[in-house]
Design a protein around this motif. Structure first.
Motif, PDB file in Angstrom:
ATOM      1  N   ILE A  44       1.561  39.550  42.401  1.00  0.00           N
ATOM      2  CA  ILE A  44       1.885  37.903  42.629  1.00  0.00           C
ATOM      3  C   ILE A  44       1.768  37.247  41.657  1.00  0.00           C
ATOM      4  O   ILE A  44       2.816  36.159  41.403  1.00  0.00           O
ATOM      5  N   LEU A  45       0.840  37.306  40.616  1.00  0.00           N
ATOM      6  CA  LEU A  45       0.854  36.605  39.459  1.00  0.00           C
ATOM      7  C   LEU A  45       2.106  36.617  38.660  1.00  0.00           C
ATOM      8  O   LEU A  45       2.433  35.598  38.111  1.00  0.00           O
ATOM      9  N   HIS A  46       2.602  37.786  38.189  1.00  0.00           N
ATOM     10  CA  HIS A  46       3.890  37.933  37.633  1.00  0.00           C
ATOM     11  C   HIS A  46       5.000  37.455  38.486  1.00  0.00           C
ATOM     12  O   HIS A  46       5.950  36.753  37.746  1.00  0.00           O
ATOM     13  N   VAL A  47       5.196  37.568  39.618  1.00  0.00           N
ATOM     14  CA  VAL A  47       6.180  37.148  40.438  1.00  0.00           C
ATOM     15  C   VAL A  47       6.146  35.533  40.299  1.00  0.00           C
ATOM     16  O   VAL A  47       7.206  34.727  40.218  1.00  0.00           O
ATOM     17  N   LEU A  48       4.987  34.986  40.655  1.00  0.00           N
ATOM     18  CA  LEU A  48       4.916  33.564  40.643  1.00  0.00           C
ATOM     19  C   LEU A  48       5.330  32.917  39.006  1.00  0.00           C
ATOM     20  O   LEU A  48       5.839  31.790  39.241  1.00  0.00           O
ATOM     21  N   PHE A  49       4.749  33.537  38.057  1.00  0.00           N
ATOM     22  CA  PHE A  49       5.341  33.239  36.791  1.00  0.00           C
ATOM     23  C   PHE A  49       6.491  33.062  36.447  1.00  0.00           C
ATOM     24  O   PHE A  49       7.130  32.152  36.027  1.00  0.00           O
ATOM     25  N   PHE A  50       7.648  33.945  36.910  1.00  0.00           N
ATOM     26  CA  PHE A  50       8.988  33.934  36.856  1.00  0.00           C
ATOM     27  C   PHE A  50       9.633  32.865  37.729  1.00  0.00           C
ATOM     28  O   PHE A  50      10.507  32.172  37.258  1.00  0.00           O
ATOM     29  N   ILE A  51       8.999  32.654  38.899  1.00  0.00           N
ATOM     30  CA  ILE A  51       9.421  31.647  39.573  1.00  0.00           C
ATOM     31  C   ILE A  51       9.207  30.407  39.092  1.00  0.00           C
ATOM     32  O   ILE A  51       9.940  29.388  39.161  1.00  0.00           O
ATOM     33  N   SER A  52       7.605  30.015  38.696  1.00  0.00           N
ATOM     34  CA  SER A  52       7.445  28.837  37.941  1.00  0.00           C
ATOM     35  C   SER A  52       8.299  28.560  36.766  1.00  0.00           C
ATOM     36  O   SER A  52       8.754  27.542  36.405  1.00  0.00           O
ATOM     37  N   LEU A  53       8.645  29.514  35.950  1.00  0.00           N
ATOM     38  CA  LEU A  53       9.224  29.513  34.698  1.00  0.00           C
ATOM     39  C   LEU A  53      10.720  29.075  35.063  1.00  0.00           C
ATOM     40  O   LEU A  53      11.226  28.188  34.473  1.00  0.00           O
ATOM     41  N   LEU A  54      11.429  29.547  36.054  1.00  0.00           N
ATOM     42  CA  LEU A  54      12.817  29.202  36.605  1.00  0.00           C
ATOM     43  C   LEU A  54      12.888  27.799  37.128  1.00  0.00           C
ATOM     44  O   LEU A  54      13.591  27.259  36.874  1.00  0.00           O
ATOM     45  N   LEU A  55      11.872  27.472  37.828  1.00  0.00           N
ATOM     46  CA  LEU A  55      11.799  26.089  38.551  1.00  0.00           C
ATOM     47  C   LEU A  55      11.572  25.238  37.536  1.00  0.00           C
ATOM     48  O   LEU A  55      12.271  24.164  37.632  1.00  0.00           O
ATOM     49  N   GLU A  56      10.638  25.295  36.674  1.00  0.00           N
ATOM     50  CA  GLU A  56      10.246  24.299  35.643  1.00  0.00           C
ATOM     51  C   GLU A  56      11.344  24.106  34.808  1.00  0.00           C
ATOM     52  O   GLU A  56      11.665  23.096  34.227  1.00  0.00           O
ATOM     53  N   SER A  57      12.144  25.470  34.385  1.00  0.00           N
ATOM     54  CA  SER A  57      13.223  25.376  33.203  1.00  0.00           C
ATOM     55  C   SER A  57      14.309  24.380  34.045  1.00  0.00           C
ATOM     56  O   SER A  57      15.009  23.767  33.377  1.00  0.00           O
ATOM     57  N   MET A  58      14.568  24.629  35.180  1.00  0.00           N
ATOM     58  CA  MET A  58      15.772  24.093  35.950  1.00  0.00           C
ATOM     59  C   MET A  58      15.233  22.710  35.975  1.00  0.00           C
ATOM     60  O   MET A  58      16.338  21.664  35.824  1.00  0.00           O
ATOM     61  N   MET A  59      14.167  22.198  36.513  1.00  0.00           N
ATOM     62  CA  MET A  59      13.940  20.754  36.463  1.00  0.00           C
ATOM     63  C   MET A  59      13.962  20.064  35.083  1.00  0.00           C
ATOM     64  O   MET A  59      14.020  18.918  35.063  1.00  0.00           O
ATOM     65  N   ARG A  60      13.750  20.721  34.045  1.00  0.00           N
ATOM     66  CA  ARG A  60      13.773  20.205  32.788  1.00  0.00           C
ATOM     67  C   ARG A  60      15.086  20.200  32.087  1.00  0.00           C
ATOM     68  O   ARG A  60      15.505  19.881  30.980  1.00  0.00           O
ATOM     69  N   ASP A  61      16.226  21.107  32.810  1.00  0.00           N
ATOM     70  CA  ASP A  61      17.442  21.263  32.245  1.00  0.00           C
ATOM     71  C   ASP A  61      17.424  21.886  30.770  1.00  0.00           C
ATOM     72  O   ASP A  61      17.991  21.046  29.936  1.00  0.00           O
ATOM     73  N   VAL A  62      17.167  23.107  30.745  1.00  0.00           N
ATOM     74  CA  VAL A  62      16.796  23.790  29.354  1.00  0.00           C
ATOM     75  C   VAL A  62      18.366  24.141  28.844  1.00  0.00           C
ATOM     76  O   VAL A  62      18.157  24.588  27.750  1.00  0.00           O
ATOM     77  N   THR A  63      19.221  23.501  29.301  1.00  0.00           N
ATOM     78  CA  THR A  63      20.503  23.938  28.495  1.00  0.00           C
ATOM     79  C   THR A  63      20.723  23.260  27.498  1.00  0.00           C
ATOM     80  O   THR A  63      21.260  23.440  26.422  1.00  0.00           O
ATOM     81  N   HIS A  64      19.909  21.921  27.119  1.00  0.00           N
ATOM     82  CA  HIS A  64      19.837  21.145  26.042  1.00  0.00           C
ATOM     83  C   HIS A  64      18.444  21.648  24.989  1.00  0.00           C
ATOM     84  O   HIS A  64      18.508  21.069  23.968  1.00  0.00           O
ATOM     85  N   VAL A  65      17.689  22.605  25.381  1.00  0.00           N
ATOM     86  CA  VAL A  65      16.527  22.943  24.514  1.00  0.00           C
ATOM     87  C   VAL A  65      17.296  23.853  23.431  1.00  0.00           C
ATOM     88  O   VAL A  65      17.946  24.581  23.812  1.00  0.00           O
ATOM     89  N   THR A  66      16.554  23.382  22.233  1.00  0.00           N
ATOM     90  CA  THR A  66      17.233  24.293  21.276  1.00  0.00           C
ATOM     91  C   THR A  66      16.282  25.489  21.015  1.00  0.00           C
ATOM     92  O   THR A  66      14.939  25.191  21.140  1.00  0.00           O
ATOM     93  N   LEU A  67      16.511  26.665  20.530  1.00  0.00           N
ATOM     94  CA  LEU A  67      15.764  27.841  20.206  1.00  0.00           C
ATOM     95  C   LEU A  67      14.661  27.281  19.099  1.00  0.00           C
ATOM     96  O   LEU A  67      15.194  26.880  18.090  1.00  0.00           O
ATOM     97  N   ASN A  68      13.464  27.731  19.534  1.00  0.00           N
ATOM     98  CA  ASN A  68      12.415  27.635  18.505  1.00  0.00           C
ATOM     99  C   ASN A  68      12.364  28.803  17.837  1.00  0.00           C
ATOM    100  O   ASN A  68      11.871  29.992  18.545  1.00  0.00           O
ATOM    101  N   TYR A  69      12.860  29.093  16.471  1.00  0.00           N
ATOM    102  CA  TYR A  69      12.794  30.276  15.836  1.00  0.00           C
ATOM    103  C   TYR A  69      11.479  30.900  15.670  1.00  0.00           C
ATOM    104  O   TYR A  69      11.350  32.152  15.691  1.00  0.00           O
ATOM    105  N   PHE A  70      10.319  30.097  15.562  1.00  0.00           N
ATOM    106  CA  PHE A  70       9.218  30.619  15.321  1.00  0.00           C
ATOM    107  C   PHE A  70       8.431  31.301  16.360  1.00  0.00           C
ATOM    108  O   PHE A  70       8.081  32.376  16.795  1.00  0.00           O
ATOM    109  N   LEU A  71       8.810  30.328  17.779  1.00  0.00           N
ATOM    110  CA  LEU A  71       8.338  31.168  19.025  1.00  0.00           C
ATOM    111  C   LEU A  71       9.189  32.367  19.445  1.00  0.00           C
ATOM    112  O   LEU A  71       8.633  33.466  19.899  1.00  0.00           O
ATOM    113  N   PHE A  72      10.466  32.369  19.116  1.00  0.00           N
ATOM    114  CA  PHE A  72      11.223  33.386  19.234  1.00  0.00           C
ATOM    115  C   PHE A  72      10.859  34.541  18.584  1.00  0.00           C
ATOM    116  O   PHE A  72      10.831  35.916  19.114  1.00  0.00           O
ATOM    117  N   ALA A  73      10.260  34.398  17.117  1.00  0.00           N
ATOM    118  CA  ALA A  73       9.948  35.482  16.435  1.00  0.00           C
ATOM    119  C   ALA A  73       8.713  35.980  16.958  1.00  0.00           C
ATOM    120  O   ALA A  73       8.511  37.161  16.860  1.00  0.00           O
TER     121      ALA A  73
END
Length: 174
Positions: A44-73
């Motif tokens: 349940i936690l992991h399914v809700l994590f992905f749902i939350s991630l998708l919903l919050e990302s859609m609400m924030r419109d991540v198309t304009h988020v630039t990749l943070n290279y430190f976090l990606f590393a």
């Protein structure tokens, strides 16, 4: 960014498939599952994590988020350690607690340094992945929920491992 979320979801589904095969293999060799009552909460936690991630990302419109290279590393590093954990445990890697006195406890690879490295990796991922997408609420809420679940999971796992150790010692003395 949506490609990365897709890759992570596919990775998790592949891992669940590996875990299922390993579960079957272990149970065919006398493995016994423990901690079943709390396992559903991890799902349940992991399914809700992905749902939350998708919903919050859609609400924030991540198309304009630039990749943070430190976090990606950090994310890439966690994936490498995750793979190291899975490869080290081999057929014994699972998302469930499955024990057997027929097998020795693995204490090599990352398990030589830390008792539960995969739980640490998951905790880091639950922070880093949302931050990559600007999903700040998800990055705060789900690591906390993960830690709360681990307060149940780790003692359950430790109890199961102690049971195996006791059983093995008893068999050696008889």
């Amino acid at each position: 960014m949506w490609g990365l979320i897709s890759v992570i979801i596919i990775q998790r589904l592949v891992e669940l498939n590996i875990a299922k095969k390993n579960e079957k293999w272990m149970k065919e060799r006398g493995g016994i599952e423990r901690g079943q009552s709390h396992y559903k909460w991890f799902i349940i936690l992991h399914v809700l994590f992905f749902i939350s991630l998708l919903l919050e990302s859609m609400m924030r419109d991540v198309t304009h988020v630039t990749l943070n290279y430190f976090l990606f590393a950090v994310f890439i590093l966690t994936q490498l350690i995750r793979i190291w954990c899975i490869r080290t445990l081999g057929k014994f890697w699972n998302t469930k607690i499955i024990i057997s006195p027929n097998f020795s406890l693995v204490s090599e690879g990352p398990y030589k340094f830390v008792k539960h490295p995969n739980y640490i990796i998951v905790g880091i991922e639950l922070i880093v992945i949302p931050l990559l997408f600007g999903a700040y609420i998800t990055a705060v809420v789900f690591p906390i929920l993960h830690v709360l679940l681990l307060t149940i999971r780790i003692p359950s796992e430790e109890k199961a491992l102690a049971e195996v150790k006791f059983s093995r010692e008893r068999n050696e003395n008889h």
